[in-house]
Write a protein that holds these residues in place. Structure first.
Motif, PDB file in Angstrom:
ATOM      1  N   GLY A  63       8.642   4.272  -4.459  1.00 32.72           N
ATOM      2  CA  GLY A  63       7.668   3.374  -3.907  1.00 32.72           C
ATOM      3  C   GLY A  63       7.919   1.655  -4.545  1.00 32.72           C
TER       4      GLY A  63
ATOM      5  N   GLY B 205       1.270  12.371   5.011  1.00 32.41           N
ATOM      6  CA  GLY B 205       0.100  12.279   4.533  1.00 32.41           C
ATOM      7  C   GLY B 205      -0.696  11.180   4.979  1.00 32.41           C
ATOM      8  N   TYR B 206       0.046  10.021   5.466  1.00 36.01           N
ATOM      9  CA  TYR B 206      -0.583   8.710   5.943  1.00 36.01           C
ATOM     10  C   TYR B 206      -0.248   8.374   7.200  1.00 36.01           C
ATOM     11  CZ  TYR B 206      -1.802   8.804   0.906  1.00 36.01           C
ATOM     12  OH  TYR B 206      -2.220   9.228  -0.229  1.00 36.01           O
TER      13      TYR B 206
ATOM     14  N   ILE C 170       5.985   8.360   4.510  1.00 32.26           N
ATOM     15  CA  ILE C 170       4.467   8.562   4.305  1.00 32.26           C
ATOM     16  C   ILE C 170       3.838   9.345   5.383  1.00 32.26           C
ATOM     17  CG2 ILE C 170       4.583   6.545   2.789  1.00 32.26           C
ATOM     18  CD1 ILE C 170       3.329   5.138   4.964  1.00 32.26           C
TER      19      ILE C 170
ATOM     20  N   PRO D  14       7.564   9.419  -1.519  1.00 28.31           N
ATOM     21  CA  PRO D  14       7.900  10.350  -2.691  1.00 28.31           C
ATOM     22  C   PRO D  14       8.977   9.983  -3.522  1.00 28.31           C
ATOM     23  CG  PRO D  14       8.814  10.641  -0.251  1.00 28.31           C
ATOM     24  CD  PRO D  14       7.973   9.451  -0.088  1.00 28.31           C
TER      25      PRO D  14
ATOM     26  N   ARG E  12       0.858  -1.219  -0.052  1.00 27.81           N
ATOM     27  CA  ARG E  12       0.061  -0.044   0.316  1.00 27.81           C
ATOM     28  C   ARG E  12       0.824   1.151  -0.003  1.00 27.81           C
ATOM     29  NH1 ARG E  12      -5.244  -0.403   1.555  1.00 27.81           N
ATOM     30  NH2 ARG E  12      -5.169   1.862   1.192  1.00 27.81           N
ATOM     31  N   ALA E  13       1.753   1.202   0.837  1.00 26.79           N
ATOM     32  CA  ALA E  13       2.685   2.390   0.757  1.00 26.79           C
ATOM     33  C   ALA E  13       3.610   2.606  -0.235  1.00 26.79           C
ATOM     34  CB  ALA E  13       3.717   2.168   1.954  1.00 26.79           C
ATOM     35  N   ARG E  14       3.711   1.837  -1.217  1.00 20.31           N
ATOM     36  CA  ARG E  14       4.505   1.887  -2.253  1.00 20.31           C
ATOM     37  C   ARG E  14       3.985   3.229  -3.107  1.00 20.31           C
ATOM     38  NH1 ARG E  14       0.411  -0.717  -4.470  1.00 20.31           N
ATOM     39  NH2 ARG E  14       0.205  -0.594  -6.742  1.00 20.31           N
ATOM     40  N   GLU E  15       2.578   3.460  -3.197  1.00 15.91           N
ATOM     41  CA  GLU E  15       2.315   4.619  -4.051  1.00 15.91           C
ATOM     42  C   GLU E  15       2.338   5.943  -3.153  1.00 15.91           C
ATOM     43  OE1 GLU E  15      -1.583   1.786  -5.674  1.00 15.91           O
ATOM     44  OE2 GLU E  15      -1.822   3.619  -4.497  1.00 15.91           O
ATOM     45  N   TRP E  16       2.944   5.950  -1.982  1.00 16.69           N
ATOM     46  CA  TRP E  16       2.842   7.014  -1.252  1.00 16.69           C
ATOM     47  C   TRP E  16       4.264   7.583  -0.863  1.00 16.69           C
ATOM     48  CZ3 TRP E  16      -0.611   3.986   2.883  1.00 16.69           C
ATOM     49  CH2 TRP E  16      -1.742   3.685   2.125  1.00 16.69           C
TER      50      TRP E  16
ATOM     51  N   TRP F  61      -0.859   4.457   8.568  1.00 16.31           N
ATOM     52  CA  TRP F  61      -0.005   3.704   8.208  1.00 16.31           C
ATOM     53  C   TRP F  61       1.279   3.748   8.622  1.00 16.31           C
ATOM     54  CZ3 TRP F  61      -1.930  -0.396   5.544  1.00 16.31           C
ATOM     55  CH2 TRP F  61      -3.222  -0.704   5.126  1.00 16.31           C
TER      56      TRP F  61
ATOM     57  N   THR G 266      10.410   3.914   5.199  1.00 15.62           N
ATOM     58  CA  THR G 266       9.036   4.122   4.509  1.00 15.62           C
ATOM     59  C   THR G 266       8.247   4.900   5.185  1.00 15.62           C
ATOM     60  OG1 THR G 266       9.363   2.010   3.433  1.00 15.62           O
ATOM     61  CG2 THR G 266       7.228   2.961   3.458  1.00 15.62           C
TER      62      THR G 266
END
Length: 521
Positions: free
Chosen positions: A423, A487-488, A484, A419, A413-417, A491, A480
C-alpha cells in the motif's frame, strides 16, 4: 537623478557628438549655461565614448567594424547631412562612374561619402576603408562580407546595396542613399513623446526589416536610433549592416578576438559576455530602441560606459507604466520580453515579435475599431473564438491539475487496504506521478500567460511526459482498484472512475482543446 535631468544629459551628449571635436568644449560651455555638474555629467559620457579600454569605451570604438561619432555627425548612415571634409582628397574626384561629392561620416571601419552615379543618374552612399587600414586583410574581409550579406537582403525597410567596387586596390561599397533624419534626431528634437500609434508604426517597420534579415541568416548587431532612418515620405529604413554577422556552417567570425560588436547601450547581455550573436541579440537592441521611443529614456543609461554595461548585465529595466500610462499592456510586455536577460526568454523567432506588434493596438486605435464595428455587429457565432478556445485549454490544464491533487486522497485511504503490504509503495508512486502531471500542466499554463511566444516549444517538449504520466496514473489506479475491490467496492469504483477520466482527458479531451486553441500547429 530625476528623469528630466537624465533626458537633458542624454540630449546634450548626442548633440555634442554632432559637433566638431575642437568645438565641443565651447558648445558645452554655452549649452550648460554655467551648470558645472551638468557639464561634468555630459563630459563623462563623452570621455567614456572615447576611452581605449574595451570595457570602458563604446564597443563601436573597440570594434573597427563600427563607425563612431567623432567627426561631425560622424555616423555612416546615408541621409545624414555632410560633415566637414574639405581636407579629404577624395572629395571632388571620380571613382569609375561615381563622382564623390561630400563626406557623410568617418569611423574605425570606414569612411562614407555622398556620391553620384553618372551611369544611372542617382545619388549613392559610398563606403571606403580608411587609408590607414588599406592593407588590413581582416577589415577588407569585413567589408566584402558586408556587401555579400547586405546585398542578399531585399526588403523595403533595408537600405539596398548596389555594388562592391575596387579602384586602385581600394574597396568601395556603393549602396542606397537614404534621405531623411535618423530616429535619434527625431527623439532629440521633439518636445513631447511620440504617440503610441507613431511608436507602433516605427516599431513594426523596424521589426519587419529585422525579420527579413534574420530569415536570410543576417544579424545586424548594432541596431540603435542612429541606424534607423525616417524618409520624407514617412517610410522607415534600417541602415548600416557594417558589422552584420552571417550564419555559416564554419561559424566564421571577422571580428578580432576580444572585440565586442555593437554599441554598449544597445548590446545584449550575452554579447557583452562574449557569446555568439543571434537574432535574439537584435531583439534585445530592438527592445532598448522601443523603450526609448515610448519613454524618451534609455532603460539602462548609467553615468558612463562602464555603468551602462553593468546595468545591462545586472539590472532590470524600469517599468514603462509610470512614464507612459497610456502604453498598452501588450506593448509593454513586448518591450520586457525583448529586454529579457536570457536569450531563451525572448521571442523564439523575430516573426513572432512582428506578430506580437501587429496584435498590439493603441487605446485610440482600439476605440476607433470598436466604434467602427459597433453598428454592424454580426450575429453571435456559435463556434468558439480562438481566444475562448485558448481559455478552455488553459481551464483544462488547471482542472486536470486540481483533479490529480484530489485523487491523492482515495489513494491515501487505499494504501491500508492493498494486500501484501504494497500500500505505501503504491501511494508513493501515485504521489510521484501526480507531481509530474501537475507540474507539467502548471508550467504550460504559466507559459501561456507570461511567455506566449515560447508556448509552442514547451508544449512540444512536455507532450510525451504528460501522456506517460496520465497513462501511468490510470494503470496504477486500476491496479489499486483491482486489489481492494473485494473488501471495498465503493472505493474501488471511485478509483476506476478516476482511471477512466484520466484516459479520456489525455486521449480525447486534451487533444480536442489543443486543436481548437492552436489550429496552426
Amino acid at each position: 537623478m530625476d528623469v528630466e535631468r537624465w533626458r537633458r544629459i542624454n540630449n546634450l551628449f548626442h548633440a555634442a557628438l554632432d559637433q566638431e571635436p575642437q568645438a565641443r568644449d565651447a558648445y558645452l560651455d554655452e549649452a550648460c549655461g554655467g551648470d558645472g555638474a551638468l557639464r561634468e555629467e555630459v563630459q563623462s559620457l563623452l570621455d567614456a565614448h572615447a576611452k581605449p579600454s574595451v570595457v570602458d569605451r563604446p564597443a563601436l570604438e573597440a570594434d573597427p567594424g563600427l563607425l563612431r561619432h567623432d567627426e561631425g555627425s560622424a555616423h555612416d548612415a546615408p541621409g545624414m547631412q555632410d560633415v566637414a571634409g574639405a581636407d579629404d582628397p577624395l572629395i571632388g574626384q571620380s571613382l569609375g562612374p561615381y563622382e564623390v561629392t561630400g563626406l557623410l561620416g568617418r569611423g574605425g571601419m570606414g569612411v562614407v561619402y555622398r556620391g553620384f552615379d553618372t551611369r544611372l543618374g542617382r545619388l549613392v552612399a559610398i563606403k571606403a576603408l580608411p587609408p590607414a587600414f588599406g592593407d588590413d586583410a581582416v577589415l577588407r574581409a569585413r567589408l566584402r562580407r558586408e556587401a555579400t550579406s547586405a546585398a542578399a537582403l531585399s526588403h523595403p525597410g533595408i537600405a539596398t546595396v548596389y555594388a562592391l567596387e575596387e579602384f586602385e586596390r581600394h574597396l568601395y561599397l556603393v549602396y542606397e542613399y537614404v534621405p531623411g533624419r535618423t530616429l535619434r534626431d527625431t527623439l532629440r528634437d521633439r518636445d513631447a513623446l511620440l504617440s503610441i500609434d507613431d511608436v507602433l508604426a516605427i516599431a513594426r517597420a523596424i521589426a519587419r526589416a529585422l525579420a527579413a534579415a534574420h530569415a536570410g541568416g543576417v544579424v545586424h548587431r548594432d541596431l540603435k536610433p542612429e541606424n534607423v532612418m525616417h524618409l520624407p515620405d514617412g517610410q522607415t529604413k534600417v541602415v548600416d549592416f557594417g558589422i552584420a554577422w552571417v550564419e555559416t556552417n564554419e561559424g566564421e567570425r571577422l571580428t578580432r578576438p576580444g572585440e565586442p560588436p555593437g554599441t554598449p547601450g544597445y548590446v545584449a547581455p550575452e554579447i557583452l559576455r562574449g557569446e555568439p550573436a543571434s537574432p535574439r541579440a537584435d531583439q534585445f537592441s530592438f527592445g532598448v530602441v522601443l523603450y526609448e521611443l515610448l519613454t524618451g529614456n534609455h532603460p539602462f543609461l548609467g553615468s558612463d560606459g562602464s555603468s551602462t554595461i553593468a546595468r545591462i548585465l545586472e539590472h532590470e529595466p524600469p517599468a514603462i507604466d509610470p512614464e507612459r500610462p497610456d502604453c498598452p499592456r501588450a506593448l509593454a510586455r513586448i518591450v520586457m520580453t525583448c529586454l529579457a536577460k536570457t536569450p531563451g526568454d525572448r521571442y523564439a523567432a523575430t516573426d513572432d515579435l512582428v506578430a506580437a506588434l501587429e496584435g498590439a493596438v493603441s487605446p485610440a486605435q482600439a476605440q476607433a475599431e470598436a466604434q467602427a464595428q459597433a453598428p454592424k455587429l454580426p450575429a453571435p457565432d456559435p463556434k468558439p473564438t480562438l481566444r475562448s478556445a485558448r481559455w478552455w485549454w488553459q481551464f483544462h490544464q488547471v482542472a486536470v491539475t486540481a483533479v490529480y491533487g484530489l485523487a491523492l486522497y482515495p489513494m491515501w485511504r487505499a494504501r491500508e487496504w492493498v494486500p501484501d503490504g504494497w500500500g505505501l509503495l503504491v501511494f508513493m508512486a501515485a504521489v510521484a506521478i501526480v507531481f509530474v502531471a501537475i507540474n507539467l500542466r502548471l508550467h504550460l499554463w504559466f507559459t501561456s500567460r507570461v511567455y506566449p511566444a515560447q508556448l509552442a516549444e514547451q508544449r512540444r517538449r512536455s507532450a510525451v511526459w504528460k501522456r506517460l504520466a496520465d497513462s501511468a496514473f490510470a494503470l496504477l489506479t486500476l491496479g489499486t482498484a483491482a486489489g481492494i475491490a473485494p473488501g471495498y467496492p465503493r472505493w474501488a469504483a471511485l478509483l476506476i472512475a478516476l482511471a477512466i477520466s484520466s484516459v479520456l482527458s489525455s486521449r480525447v479531451i486534451e487533444p480536442t482543446t489543443e486543436r481548437a486553441a492552436f489550429p496552426s500547429d
